[in-house]
Design a protein around this motif. Structure first.
Motif, PDB file in Angstrom:
ATOM      1  N   TRP A 145      42.734  21.568  50.541  1.00 29.52           N
ATOM      2  CA  TRP A 145      43.728  21.613  51.206  1.00 29.52           C
ATOM      3  C   TRP A 145      44.561  20.854  50.154  1.00 29.52           C
ATOM      4  CZ3 TRP A 145      43.956  24.182  55.628  1.00 29.52           C
ATOM      5  CH2 TRP A 145      43.246  23.692  56.434  1.00 29.52           C
ATOM      6  N   VAL A 146      45.785  21.693  49.832  1.00 29.82           N
ATOM      7  CA  VAL A 146      47.127  21.617  48.914  1.00 29.82           C
ATOM      8  C   VAL A 146      48.211  21.810  49.972  1.00 29.82           C
ATOM      9  CG1 VAL A 146      47.251  23.809  47.937  1.00 29.82           C
ATOM     10  CG2 VAL A 146      47.879  22.302  47.233  1.00 29.82           C
ATOM     11  N   LEU A 147      49.173  21.115  49.991  1.00 21.21           N
ATOM     12  CA  LEU A 147      50.343  21.100  50.839  1.00 21.21           C
ATOM     13  C   LEU A 147      50.914  22.105  50.128  1.00 21.21           C
ATOM     14  CD1 LEU A 147      52.210  17.191  49.983  1.00 21.21           C
ATOM     15  CD2 LEU A 147      51.217  18.631  52.256  1.00 21.21           C
ATOM     16  N   THR A 148      52.039  23.322  51.191  1.00 19.98           N
ATOM     17  CA  THR A 148      51.878  24.325  50.743  1.00 19.98           C
ATOM     18  C   THR A 148      53.243  24.032  50.373  1.00 19.98           C
ATOM     19  OG1 THR A 148      51.178  24.902  53.272  1.00 19.98           O
ATOM     20  CG2 THR A 148      52.611  26.411  52.629  1.00 19.98           C
ATOM     21  N   GLU A 149      54.131  23.367  50.030  1.00 19.55           N
ATOM     22  CA  GLU A 149      55.514  23.066  49.521  1.00 19.55           C
ATOM     23  C   GLU A 149      54.873  23.106  48.024  1.00 19.55           C
ATOM     24  OE1 GLU A 149      59.203  21.301  50.349  1.00 19.55           O
ATOM     25  OE2 GLU A 149      57.047  20.703  53.072  1.00 19.55           O
ATOM     26  N   ASN A 150      53.907  22.253  47.594  1.00 19.62           N
ATOM     27  CA  ASN A 150      53.155  22.312  46.073  1.00 19.62           C
ATOM     28  C   ASN A 150      52.625  23.638  45.483  1.00 19.62           C
ATOM     29  OD1 ASN A 150      52.093  20.640  44.271  1.00 19.62           O
ATOM     30  ND2 ASN A 150      51.053  19.502  44.816  1.00 19.62           N
ATOM     31  N   VAL A 151      53.708  23.930  45.115  1.00 15.48           N
ATOM     32  CA  VAL A 151      53.852  25.104  44.631  1.00 15.48           C
ATOM     33  C   VAL A 151      53.341  24.702  42.955  1.00 15.48           C
ATOM     34  CG1 VAL A 151      54.784  27.054  43.388  1.00 15.48           C
ATOM     35  CG2 VAL A 151      56.165  26.263  44.936  1.00 15.48           C
ATOM     36  N   ARG A 152      53.370  23.934  42.529  1.00 14.93           N
ATOM     37  CA  ARG A 152      53.162  23.653  40.697  1.00 14.93           C
ATOM     38  C   ARG A 152      51.474  24.134  40.646  1.00 14.93           C
ATOM     39  NH1 ARG A 152      50.552  19.447  38.661  1.00 14.93           N
ATOM     40  NH2 ARG A 152      51.591  18.058  40.897  1.00 14.93           N
ATOM     41  N   ALA A 153      51.008  22.730  42.647  1.00 18.33           N
ATOM     42  CA  ALA A 153      49.018  22.436  41.941  1.00 18.33           C
ATOM     43  C   ALA A 153      48.568  23.769  42.672  1.00 18.33           C
ATOM     44  CB  ALA A 153      49.108  21.285  43.181  1.00 18.33           C
ATOM     45  N   ARG A 154      49.619  24.774  43.497  1.00 23.51           N
ATOM     46  CA  ARG A 154      48.859  25.806  44.377  1.00 23.51           C
ATOM     47  C   ARG A 154      48.461  26.563  42.529  1.00 23.51           C
ATOM     48  NH1 ARG A 154      51.668  28.196  49.383  1.00 23.51           N
ATOM     49  NH2 ARG A 154      50.231  29.180  49.067  1.00 23.51           N
ATOM     50  N   ARG A 155      50.052  26.960  41.949  1.00 23.63           N
ATOM     51  CA  ARG A 155      49.785  28.156  41.136  1.00 23.63           C
ATOM     52  C   ARG A 155      48.244  27.344  39.751  1.00 23.63           C
ATOM     53  NH1 ARG A 155      55.421  27.351  39.057  1.00 23.63           N
ATOM     54  NH2 ARG A 155      56.502  28.908  40.658  1.00 23.63           N
ATOM     55  N   PHE A 156      48.054  26.445  39.888  1.00 22.51           N
ATOM     56  CA  PHE A 156      47.568  25.510  39.345  1.00 22.51           C
ATOM     57  C   PHE A 156      46.042  26.108  39.980  1.00 22.51           C
ATOM     58  CE2 PHE A 156      43.948  22.294  38.554  1.00 22.51           C
ATOM     59  CZ  PHE A 156      43.894  22.181  37.011  1.00 22.51           C
ATOM     60  N   TYR A 157      45.725  25.448  41.403  1.00 23.65           N
ATOM     61  CA  TYR A 157      44.265  25.942  41.741  1.00 23.65           C
ATOM     62  C   TYR A 157      44.345  27.556  41.749  1.00 23.65           C
ATOM     63  CZ  TYR A 157      43.754  22.063  43.337  1.00 23.65           C
ATOM     64  OH  TYR A 157      44.779  19.772  43.188  1.00 23.65           O
ATOM     65  N   SER A 187      49.136  21.561  60.117  1.00 27.36           N
ATOM     66  CA  SER A 187      50.314  20.270  59.838  1.00 27.36           C
ATOM     67  C   SER A 187      49.662  18.982  60.609  1.00 27.36           C
ATOM     68  CB  SER A 187      51.019  20.424  60.853  1.00 27.36           C
ATOM     69  OG  SER A 187      50.200  20.431  61.908  1.00 27.36           O
ATOM     70  N   PHE A 188      50.565  17.978  60.121  1.00 26.38           N
ATOM     71  CA  PHE A 188      50.788  16.672  60.420  1.00 26.38           C
ATOM     72  C   PHE A 188      52.670  16.256  59.824  1.00 26.38           C
ATOM     73  CE2 PHE A 188      49.740  16.551  55.253  1.00 26.38           C
ATOM     74  CZ  PHE A 188      50.038  16.092  54.860  1.00 26.38           C
ATOM     75  N   THR A 189      52.344  15.139  60.513  1.00 33.34           N
ATOM     76  CA  THR A 189      53.548  14.284  60.266  1.00 33.34           C
ATOM     77  C   THR A 189      53.151  13.266  58.945  1.00 33.34           C
ATOM     78  OG1 THR A 189      53.797  15.703  62.729  1.00 33.34           O
ATOM     79  CG2 THR A 189      55.307  13.742  62.217  1.00 33.34           C
ATOM     80  N   LEU A 190      54.556  13.248  58.434  1.00 32.83           N
ATOM     81  CA  LEU A 190      54.437  11.928  57.204  1.00 32.83           C
ATOM     82  C   LEU A 190      56.135  11.356  57.785  1.00 32.83           C
ATOM     83  CD1 LEU A 190      53.224   9.950  55.679  1.00 32.83           C
ATOM     84  CD2 LEU A 190      53.551  10.900  53.763  1.00 32.83           C
ATOM     85  N   GLY A 191      55.917  10.158  58.022  1.00 36.04           N
ATOM     86  CA  GLY A 191      57.003   9.899  58.124  1.00 36.04           C
ATOM     87  C   GLY A 191      58.096  10.222  58.993  1.00 36.04           C
ATOM     88  N   GLY A 192      57.602  11.256  60.013  1.00 37.76           N
ATOM     89  CA  GLY A 192      58.517  11.669  60.819  1.00 37.76           C
ATOM     90  C   GLY A 192      59.198  12.855  60.351  1.00 37.76           C
ATOM     91  N   LYS A 193      58.278  13.253  58.870  1.00 34.81           N
ATOM     92  CA  LYS A 193      58.236  14.791  58.515  1.00 34.81           C
ATOM     93  C   LYS A 193      56.770  15.791  58.664  1.00 34.81           C
ATOM     94  CE  LYS A 193      59.666  17.581  54.636  1.00 34.81           C
ATOM     95  NZ  LYS A 193      59.559  17.449  53.203  1.00 34.81           N
ATOM     96  N   GLU A 194      57.039  16.828  59.345  1.00 31.02           N
ATOM     97  CA  GLU A 194      56.345  17.690  59.877  1.00 31.02           C
ATOM     98  C   GLU A 194      55.229  18.398  58.404  1.00 31.02           C
ATOM     99  OE1 GLU A 194      54.081  21.111  62.623  1.00 31.02           O
ATOM    100  OE2 GLU A 194      56.414  21.115  62.319  1.00 31.02           O
ATOM    101  N   LEU A 195      54.451  18.384  57.750  1.00 30.01           N
ATOM    102  CA  LEU A 195      53.980  18.763  56.370  1.00 30.01           C
ATOM    103  C   LEU A 195      52.303  19.334  56.335  1.00 30.01           C
ATOM    104  CD1 LEU A 195      54.043  15.182  54.297  1.00 30.01           C
ATOM    105  CD2 LEU A 195      55.600  17.430  53.743  1.00 30.01           C
ATOM    106  N   TRP A 196      52.494  21.050  55.849  1.00 28.27           N
ATOM    107  CA  TRP A 196      52.034  21.692  55.944  1.00 28.27           C
ATOM    108  C   TRP A 196      51.219  21.689  54.786  1.00 28.27           C
ATOM    109  CZ3 TRP A 196      50.385  24.561  60.325  1.00 28.27           C
ATOM    110  CH2 TRP A 196      51.184  24.672  61.064  1.00 28.27           C
ATOM    111  N   GLU A 197      49.748  22.186  55.238  1.00 27.35           N
ATOM    112  CA  GLU A 197      48.733  22.374  54.282  1.00 27.35           C
ATOM    113  C   GLU A 197      48.523  23.811  54.069  1.00 27.35           C
ATOM    114  OE1 GLU A 197      46.575  18.070  53.307  1.00 27.35           O
ATOM    115  OE2 GLU A 197      46.368  18.388  55.291  1.00 27.35           O
ATOM    116  N   CYS A 198      47.700  24.388  53.025  1.00 27.18           N
ATOM    117  CA  CYS A 198      47.111  25.725  53.921  1.00 27.18           C
ATOM    118  C   CYS A 198      45.780  25.165  52.257  1.00 27.18           C
ATOM    119  CB  CYS A 198      47.537  27.010  52.627  1.00 27.18           C
ATOM    120  SG  CYS A 198      48.443  26.421  50.883  1.00 27.18           S
ATOM    121  N   ARG A 199      44.919  25.999  53.129  1.00 27.60           N
ATOM    122  CA  ARG A 199      43.188  25.693  52.147  1.00 27.60           C
ATOM    123  C   ARG A 199      43.171  27.400  50.990  1.00 27.60           C
ATOM    124  NH1 ARG A 199      38.536  25.926  56.646  1.00 27.60           N
ATOM    125  NH2 ARG A 199      39.020  27.700  56.810  1.00 27.60           N
TER     126      ARG A 199
END
Length: 160
Positions: free
Chosen positions: A117-129, A142-154
């Motif tokens: 799983w990688v954070l959808t917004e983590n473009v640098r890591a996604r390109r690497f994978y 999705s999950f919530t961290l510090g009041g912010k909803e974050l999305w992951e893609c598999r």
């Protein structure tokens, strides 16, 4: 560079790698107050689930966390749970060496397929994978961290 199984004495260094890499990689993605509060002591590890990347001089600067799937949809798959390097080692071939070591270890453990799983917004890591041959599965969560909803893609990959 040497990829090797982690030892209990690597725990403090692993905590530092998590802390420093999160602060650099997730800046602007995760809430800044969460990143600012991270300390190396925030991680407890089971060395059996980790590989580390070590320089010829004995400096540990990367980690891979891997094991059996935590996903009920993929119970017989392996999972690459994390791969992190100290930021000063980014874009120098170290990530590739660590990734290949993690793949080899998953194969040794008997897995023919694995995912991460990688954070959808983590473009640098996604390109690497993607460069490493991984493919999007189409699954997101999705999950919530510090009041912010974050999305992951598999991402998924079959081992040859």
């Amino acid at each position: 560079m040497i990829v090797r199984p982690a030892k209990l004495e690597d725990s403090v260094t692993i905590g530092k790698i998590y802390c420093d890499s999160w602060k650099a990689a997730y800046k602007g993605i995760m809430p800044q107050d969460h990143l600012d509060a991270l300390t190396p002591d925030d991680r407890t590890i089971n060395p059996a689930n980790y590989l580390v990347l070590e320089s010829e001089e004995g400096v540990v600067f990367g980690l891979a966390n891997l094991g059996s799937s935590r996903d009920k949809e993929r119970p017989d798959w392996g999972e690459l749970r994390a791969i992190y390097l100290l930021p000063e080692y980014w874009r120098k071939g170290s990530g590739t060496a660590l990734f290949q070591g993690a793949e080899a270890e998953l194969g040794r453990r008997g897995y023919s397929r694995y995912f991460l799983w990688v954070l959808t917004e983590n473009v640098r890591a996604r390109r690497f994978y993607e460069k490493m041959g991984m493919r999007l599965s189409g699954r997101e969560q999705s999950f919530t961290l510090g009041g912010k909803e974050l999305w992951e893609c598999r991402y998924e990959k079959e081992l040859l």
